[in-house]
Design a protein around this motif. Structure first.
Motif, mmCIF file in Angstrom:
data_model
loop_
_atom_site.group_PDB
_atom_site.id
_atom_site.type_symbol
_atom_site.label_atom_id
_atom_site.label_comp_id
_atom_site.label_asym_id
_atom_site.label_seq_id
_atom_site.Cartn_x
_atom_site.Cartn_y
_atom_site.Cartn_z
ATOM 1 N N THR A 51 -2.667 0.089 7.339
ATOM 2 C CA THR A 51 -2.008 -1.013 6.633
ATOM 3 C C THR A 51 -2.699 -1.281 5.309
ATOM 4 O O THR A 51 -2.049 -1.497 4.291
ATOM 5 C CB THR A 51 -2.011 -2.292 7.499
ATOM 6 O OG1 THR A 51 -1.361 -2.001 8.732
ATOM 7 C CG2 THR A 51 -1.310 -3.431 6.796
ATOM 8 N N MET A 52 -4.032 -1.259 5.304
ATOM 9 C CA MET A 52 -4.794 -1.512 4.083
ATOM 10 C C MET A 52 -4.483 -0.435 3.036
ATOM 11 O O MET A 52 -4.267 -0.744 1.867
ATOM 12 C CB MET A 52 -6.282 -1.525 4.394
ATOM 13 C CG MET A 52 -7.156 -1.866 3.204
ATOM 14 S SD MET A 52 -8.897 -1.996 3.638
ATOM 15 C CE MET A 52 -9.269 -0.328 4.107
ATOM 16 N N SER A 94 -0.950 -1.015 1.661
ATOM 17 C CA SER A 94 -0.839 -2.191 0.809
ATOM 18 C C SER A 94 -1.462 -1.926 -0.556
ATOM 19 O O SER A 94 -1.002 -2.442 -1.554
ATOM 20 C CB SER A 94 -1.486 -3.400 1.474
ATOM 21 O OG SER A 94 -2.875 -3.229 1.569
ATOM 22 N N LYS A 95 -2.498 -1.102 -0.619
ATOM 23 C CA LYS A 95 -3.105 -0.764 -1.900
ATOM 24 C C LYS A 95 -2.114 0.007 -2.762
ATOM 25 O O LYS A 95 -2.020 -0.222 -3.947
ATOM 26 C CB LYS A 95 -4.364 0.072 -1.700
ATOM 27 C CG LYS A 95 -5.492 -0.666 -1.057
ATOM 28 C CD LYS A 95 -6.572 -0.885 -2.047
ATOM 29 C CE LYS A 95 -7.754 -1.513 -1.363
ATOM 30 N NZ LYS A 95 -8.348 -2.540 -2.121
ATOM 31 N N LEU A 96 -1.367 0.921 -2.144
ATOM 32 C CA LEU A 96 -0.419 1.716 -2.880
ATOM 33 C C LEU A 96 0.717 0.866 -3.419
ATOM 34 O O LEU A 96 1.265 1.157 -4.467
ATOM 35 C CB LEU A 96 0.116 2.852 -2.010
ATOM 36 C CG LEU A 96 0.855 3.970 -2.722
ATOM 37 C CD1 LEU A 96 0.016 4.557 -3.838
ATOM 38 C CD2 LEU A 96 1.243 5.041 -1.750
ATOM 39 N N GLU A 97 1.041 -0.210 -2.737
ATOM 40 C CA GLU A 97 2.097 -1.099 -3.205
ATOM 41 C C GLU A 97 1.672 -1.833 -4.469
ATOM 42 O O GLU A 97 2.493 -2.181 -5.290
ATOM 43 C CB GLU A 97 2.465 -2.100 -2.108
ATOM 44 C CG GLU A 97 3.121 -1.469 -0.899
ATOM 45 C CD GLU A 97 4.391 -0.715 -1.239
ATOM 46 O OE1 GLU A 97 5.204 -1.216 -2.032
ATOM 47 O OE2 GLU A 97 4.569 0.392 -0.720
ATOM 48 N N SER A 98 0.398 -2.121 -4.625
ATOM 49 C CA SER A 98 -0.101 -2.878 -5.772
ATOM 50 C C SER A 98 -0.553 -1.904 -6.859
ATOM 51 O O SER A 98 -1.717 -1.590 -6.977
ATOM 52 C CB SER A 98 -1.261 -3.776 -5.332
ATOM 53 O OG SER A 98 -1.798 -4.443 -6.441
ATOM 54 N N ILE A 99 0.387 -1.454 -7.668
ATOM 55 C CA ILE A 99 0.061 -0.443 -8.675
ATOM 56 C C ILE A 99 -0.465 -1.048 -9.968
ATOM 57 O O ILE A 99 -1.021 -0.338 -10.791
ATOM 58 C CB ILE A 99 1.269 0.446 -8.984
ATOM 59 C CG1 ILE A 99 2.417 -0.399 -9.547
ATOM 60 C CG2 ILE A 99 1.690 1.243 -7.776
ATOM 61 C CD1 ILE A 99 3.471 0.411 -10.232
ATOM 62 N N LEU A 155 2.229 9.392 -7.460
ATOM 63 C CA LEU A 155 1.305 8.384 -6.936
ATOM 64 C C LEU A 155 0.630 8.938 -5.697
ATOM 65 O O LEU A 155 1.297 9.441 -4.791
ATOM 66 C CB LEU A 155 2.071 7.127 -6.514
ATOM 67 C CG LEU A 155 2.478 6.151 -7.574
ATOM 68 C CD1 LEU A 155 3.498 5.167 -7.001
ATOM 69 C CD2 LEU A 155 1.276 5.402 -8.095
ATOM 70 N N GLU A 156 -0.676 8.857 -5.658
ATOM 71 C CA GLU A 156 -1.432 9.249 -4.461
ATOM 72 C C GLU A 156 -2.441 8.166 -4.145
ATOM 73 O O GLU A 156 -2.900 7.454 -5.037
ATOM 74 C CB GLU A 156 -2.176 10.568 -4.683
ATOM 75 C CG GLU A 156 -1.289 11.760 -4.751
ATOM 76 C CD GLU A 156 -2.072 13.056 -4.837
ATOM 77 O OE1 GLU A 156 -3.327 13.017 -4.926
ATOM 78 O OE2 GLU A 156 -1.432 14.113 -4.826
ATOM 79 N N ASP A 157 -2.802 8.057 -2.885
ATOM 80 C CA ASP A 157 -3.787 7.090 -2.423
ATOM 81 C C ASP A 157 -4.897 7.878 -1.745
ATOM 82 O O ASP A 157 -4.653 8.561 -0.763
ATOM 83 C CB ASP A 157 -3.127 6.124 -1.436
ATOM 84 C CG ASP A 157 -3.947 4.889 -1.153
ATOM 85 O OD1 ASP A 157 -4.940 4.660 -1.861
ATOM 86 O OD2 ASP A 157 -3.587 4.157 -0.227
ATOM 87 N N ASN A 158 -6.128 7.832 -2.301
ATOM 88 C CA ASN A 158 -7.204 8.600 -1.679
ATOM 89 C C ASN A 158 -7.811 7.827 -0.514
ATOM 90 O O ASN A 158 -7.422 6.694 -0.233
ATOM 91 C CB ASN A 158 -8.259 9.035 -2.707
ATOM 92 C CG ASN A 158 -9.079 7.886 -3.251
ATOM 93 O OD1 ASN A 158 -9.086 6.776 -2.720
ATOM 94 N ND2 ASN A 158 -9.785 8.152 -4.329
ATOM 95 N N LEU A 159 -8.765 8.414 0.174
ATOM 96 C CA LEU A 159 -9.351 7.792 1.371
ATOM 97 C C LEU A 159 -10.100 6.503 1.069
ATOM 98 O O LEU A 159 -10.294 5.685 1.962
ATOM 99 C CB LEU A 159 -10.275 8.783 2.078
ATOM 100 C CG LEU A 159 -9.574 9.987 2.704
ATOM 101 C CD1 LEU A 159 -10.603 10.947 3.285
ATOM 102 C CD2 LEU A 159 -8.590 9.559 3.767
ATOM 103 N N LEU A 160 -10.533 6.324 -0.168
ATOM 104 C CA LEU A 160 -11.247 5.104 -0.540
ATOM 105 C C LEU A 160 -10.297 3.994 -0.963
ATOM 106 O O LEU A 160 -10.733 2.927 -1.380
ATOM 107 C CB LEU A 160 -12.245 5.401 -1.666
ATOM 108 C CG LEU A 160 -13.321 6.425 -1.332
ATOM 109 C CD1 LEU A 160 -14.153 6.729 -2.571
ATOM 110 C CD2 LEU A 160 -14.195 5.941 -0.190
ATOM 111 N N ILE A 216 -7.149 7.330 -12.442
ATOM 112 C CA ILE A 216 -7.549 6.630 -11.226
ATOM 113 C C ILE A 216 -7.659 5.137 -11.504
ATOM 114 O O ILE A 216 -8.142 4.732 -12.562
ATOM 115 C CB ILE A 216 -8.851 7.198 -10.632
ATOM 116 C CG1 ILE A 216 -9.079 6.638 -9.236
ATOM 117 C CG2 ILE A 216 -10.033 6.922 -11.516
ATOM 118 C CD1 ILE A 216 -9.508 7.634 -8.226
ATOM 119 N N LYS A 217 -7.171 4.358 -10.545
ATOM 120 C CA LYS A 217 -7.194 2.903 -10.707
ATOM 121 C C LYS A 217 -8.615 2.391 -10.572
ATOM 122 O O LYS A 217 -9.367 2.781 -9.691
ATOM 123 C CB LYS A 217 -6.291 2.235 -9.668
ATOM 124 C CG LYS A 217 -6.140 0.747 -9.887
ATOM 125 C CD LYS A 217 -5.130 0.169 -8.938
ATOM 126 C CE LYS A 217 -4.962 -1.320 -9.228
ATOM 127 N NZ LYS A 217 -4.014 -1.919 -8.280
#
Length: 132
Positions: A18-19, A22-27, A109-114, A130-131
């Protein structure tokens, strides 16, 4: 005891999943270009559908800046009036770019493990933002 461990593991995995989503939703936020060796590139994505872009050379001279619009999709962001950086941007006599230089492009868009969001420019050359 085993059931309690399974329950805790399931909750932890669910919370982590979920975390990450949710991070990916907040671009919205500041993204800094990585693996560009000839320039320093940044994109600031605003919540109102606009983005700002600034590129400097390694000596701190302004190469490019603009403000335009974007659209977020499920797995990518579509940028309008985007100057594609393939690590070859140099200082020009003028900061004015023609419509030939500015394109509409989509960055994956990609979301890494961190939990950091990446905007991928080129997988083969490993160019991405990177954000922060």
């Amino acid at each position: 005891m085993v059931n309690r461990i399974r329950l805790i593991s399931a909750i932890a995995f669910s919370s982590f999943f979920t975390m990450c989503n949710s991070k990916l939703e907040s671009i919205e936020g500041l993204y800094v270009g990585k693996n560009f060796t000839r320039n320093v590139d940044s994109i600031y994505i605003m919540p109102n559908g606009f983005y700002k872009r600034i590129v400097y050379n390694n000596e701190g001279e302004l190469i490019f800046k603009n403000k335009s619009t974007y659209n977020k999709h499920d797995s990518y962001i579509e940028f309008n009036d985007f100057l594609l950086n393939t690590n070859d941007l140099i200082v020009r006599d003028s900061l004015n770019y023609s419509s030939v230089d500015l394109i509409n492009t989509s960055l994956t868009l990609e979301d890494n493990l961190l939990g950091k969001i990446k905007l991928v420019v080129d997988y083969d050359l490993d160019y991405y933002y990177i954000k922060q």
